[in-house]
Motif scaffolding. Structure first.
Motif, PDB file in Angstrom:
ATOM      1  N   GLY A  14       8.408   6.097  -1.302  1.00 26.95           N
ATOM      2  CA  GLY A  14       8.760   6.709  -2.600  1.00 26.95           C
ATOM      3  C   GLY A  14      10.129   7.355  -2.669  1.00 26.95           C
ATOM      4  O   GLY A  14      10.525   7.912  -1.581  1.00 26.95           O
ATOM      5  N   THR A  15      10.985   7.348  -3.589  1.00 26.53           N
ATOM      6  CA  THR A  15      12.265   8.026  -3.798  1.00 26.53           C
ATOM      7  C   THR A  15      11.957   9.296  -4.367  1.00 26.53           C
ATOM      8  O   THR A  15      10.734   9.441  -4.737  1.00 26.53           O
ATOM      9  CB  THR A  15      12.855   7.106  -4.771  1.00 26.53           C
ATOM     10  N   ARG A  16      12.700  10.231  -4.501  1.00 25.35           N
ATOM     11  CA  ARG A  16      12.555  11.540  -5.270  1.00 25.35           C
ATOM     12  C   ARG A  16      12.153  11.567  -6.667  1.00 25.35           C
ATOM     13  O   ARG A  16      10.778  12.145  -6.798  1.00 25.35           O
ATOM     14  CB  ARG A  16      13.786  12.288  -4.989  1.00 25.35           C
ATOM     15  N   SER A  17      12.704  10.392  -7.237  1.00 24.65           N
ATOM     16  CA  SER A  17      12.015  10.381  -8.487  1.00 24.65           C
ATOM     17  C   SER A  17      10.704   9.925  -8.634  1.00 24.65           C
ATOM     18  O   SER A  17       9.708  10.203  -9.509  1.00 24.65           O
ATOM     19  CB  SER A  17      13.005   9.795  -9.607  1.00 24.65           C
ATOM     20  N   VAL A  45      10.302  15.837   3.467  1.00 26.22           N
ATOM     21  CA  VAL A  45      11.529  16.060   2.507  1.00 26.22           C
ATOM     22  C   VAL A  45      11.080  16.510   1.046  1.00 26.22           C
ATOM     23  O   VAL A  45      11.755  17.118   0.394  1.00 26.22           O
ATOM     24  CB  VAL A  45      12.667  15.176   2.582  1.00 26.22           C
ATOM     25  N   TYR A  46       9.867  16.084   0.854  1.00 27.54           N
ATOM     26  CA  TYR A  46       9.438  16.443  -0.522  1.00 27.54           C
ATOM     27  C   TYR A  46       8.635  17.666  -0.624  1.00 27.54           C
ATOM     28  O   TYR A  46       7.797  17.940  -1.378  1.00 27.54           O
ATOM     29  CB  TYR A  46       8.562  15.260  -1.053  1.00 27.54           C
ATOM     30  N   LEU A  47       8.211  18.207   0.793  1.00 27.30           N
ATOM     31  CA  LEU A  47       7.204  19.369   0.542  1.00 27.30           C
ATOM     32  C   LEU A  47       7.472  20.293  -0.390  1.00 27.30           C
ATOM     33  O   LEU A  47       6.830  21.123  -0.829  1.00 27.30           O
ATOM     34  CB  LEU A  47       6.928  19.806   2.110  1.00 27.30           C
ATOM     35  N   ASP A  48       8.774  20.914  -0.376  1.00 28.38           N
ATOM     36  CA  ASP A  48       9.516  21.920  -1.129  1.00 28.38           C
ATOM     37  C   ASP A  48       8.890  21.731  -2.807  1.00 28.38           C
ATOM     38  O   ASP A  48       8.371  22.382  -3.591  1.00 28.38           O
ATOM     39  CB  ASP A  48      10.901  22.088  -1.185  1.00 28.38           C
ATOM     40  N   HIS A  49       9.236  20.267  -3.090  1.00 29.61           N
ATOM     41  CA  HIS A  49       8.884  19.967  -4.436  1.00 29.61           C
ATOM     42  C   HIS A  49       7.471  19.945  -4.565  1.00 29.61           C
ATOM     43  O   HIS A  49       6.775  20.565  -5.689  1.00 29.61           O
ATOM     44  CB  HIS A  49       9.471  18.310  -4.777  1.00 29.61           C
ATOM     45  N   ILE A  50       6.629  19.442  -3.858  1.00 32.42           N
ATOM     46  CA  ILE A  50       5.085  19.468  -4.019  1.00 32.42           C
ATOM     47  C   ILE A  50       4.541  20.838  -4.143  1.00 32.42           C
ATOM     48  O   ILE A  50       3.739  21.014  -4.478  1.00 32.42           O
ATOM     49  CB  ILE A  50       4.492  18.639  -2.591  1.00 32.42           C
ATOM     50  N   GLN A  51       4.957  21.758  -3.221  1.00 30.01           N
ATOM     51  CA  GLN A  51       4.677  23.015  -3.289  1.00 30.01           C
ATOM     52  C   GLN A  51       4.870  23.553  -4.600  1.00 30.01           C
ATOM     53  O   GLN A  51       4.022  24.390  -5.309  1.00 30.01           O
ATOM     54  CB  GLN A  51       5.422  24.007  -2.210  1.00 30.01           C
ATOM     55  N   LYS A  52       6.115  23.359  -5.114  1.00 29.39           N
ATOM     56  CA  LYS A  52       6.302  23.770  -6.524  1.00 29.39           C
ATOM     57  C   LYS A  52       5.442  23.356  -7.644  1.00 29.39           C
ATOM     58  O   LYS A  52       4.920  23.934  -8.530  1.00 29.39           O
ATOM     59  CB  LYS A  52       7.676  23.576  -6.934  1.00 29.39           C
ATOM     60  N   THR A  53       5.381  22.222  -7.293  1.00 27.68           N
ATOM     61  CA  THR A  53       4.464  21.306  -8.563  1.00 27.68           C
ATOM     62  C   THR A  53       2.761  21.378  -8.492  1.00 27.68           C
ATOM     63  O   THR A  53       2.135  21.703  -9.235  1.00 27.68           O
ATOM     64  CB  THR A  53       4.541  19.650  -8.222  1.00 27.68           C
TER      65      THR A  53
END
Ligand code: PEP
Length: 254
Positions: A14-17, A45-53
């Motif tokens: 997966g890409t970021r988007s 690298v996506y953990l920050d985004h996942i935490q927010k989501t």
């Protein structure tokens, strides 16, 4: 009773988007699932985004791996403490792809289990035999041996009360071949019996997930087995609707 769990291993996909879209689709559908504990395992690298989501939702998250060292000059490694800072509740330990491609031995798996425990993370410890081991009739001895390394840890009881086991036959991962529900149940039972020799209460409480080409069309039969407490899903977890559907199929009261 053990609360069922459905975990999605997103691997290096997966890409970021794409990860953002996948997370969004899971959040949108998750409120219908009340009994199952859900967790996702994105790349570091996506953990920050996942935490927010996922903060404030019923979906937990975790890392796919941690370093066996606590900290120091280990270029490219990520420590248990670091991932814990991103709100991870879980971490996958000893996934067969780590064992196969990165030389993780049972000993390394045991050390990483310790590191998870020290950082307050719950390890999902993966065990499973290769096709040749199965064909040689060695399935039970292989998985028991893998479990043994963790049981040999000094504080293994304390650690295992916070852990989840995942039986993932190597030959069924990403291949489209699934162990039959009966084959999987036999191994889960064997693992639980081994833990029961150490501590019956722990054996009753310990969740053992099945992983290996779990899809919407086989999840219900797998979860109907008495010693299968949920699924670790790879490929099918990359589609939000498929992942939610698998969780719904495991959504039994406990
Ligand atoms: C996994 O990666 O843990 C896994 C079980 O993958 P898949 O569902 O694609 O076989």
């Amino acid at each position: 009773m053990r609360r069922p769990m459905v975990a999605g291993n997103w691997k290096m996909m997966g890409t970021r988007s794409e990860v953002e879209a996948l997370s969004k689709s899971i959040v949108a559908g998750v409120s219908a699932i009340s009994e199952v504990e859900m967790a996702v395992f994105p790349s570091f690298v996506y953990l920050d985004h996942i935490q927010k989501t996922f903060s404030g939702t019923q979906v937990a998250w975790g890392a796919q791996n941690i370093a066996s060292e606590r900290q120091g000059a280990f270029t490219g490694e990520v420590s248990a403490e670091m991932v814990a800072e991103f709100g991870c509740e879980y971490v996958l330990i000893g996934h067969s792809e780590r064992r196969q491609y990165y030389g993780e031995t049972d000993q390394i798996v045991a050390v990483k289990t310790m590191r998870a425990f020290e950082a307050g993370l719950k390890p999902i410890i993966c065990v499973g035999e290769t096709l040749s081991e199965r064909e040689a009739g060695r399935t039970f001895s292989v998985v028991e041996g893998q479990l043994e390394a963790v049981l040999a840890l000094e504080n293994s009881n304390q650690t295992l009360y916070n852990a989840v086991l995942a039986y993932e036959p190597v030959w069924a991962i990403g291949t489209g071949k699934t162990a039959t529900a009966q084959e999987a149940q036999a191994v889960h039972q064997c693992l639980r019996e081994r833990v029961a020799k150490r501590d019956e209460k722990l054996a009753k409480a310990l969740r053992i997930l099945y992983g290996g080409s779990v899809k919407r069309d086989n999840a219900a039969e797998l979860i109907s087995q008495p010693d299968i407490d949920g699924c670790l899903v790879g490929g099918a977890s990359l589609d939000g609707q498929h992942f939610l559907d698998i969780a719904s199929l495991c959504n039994r009261s406990y």
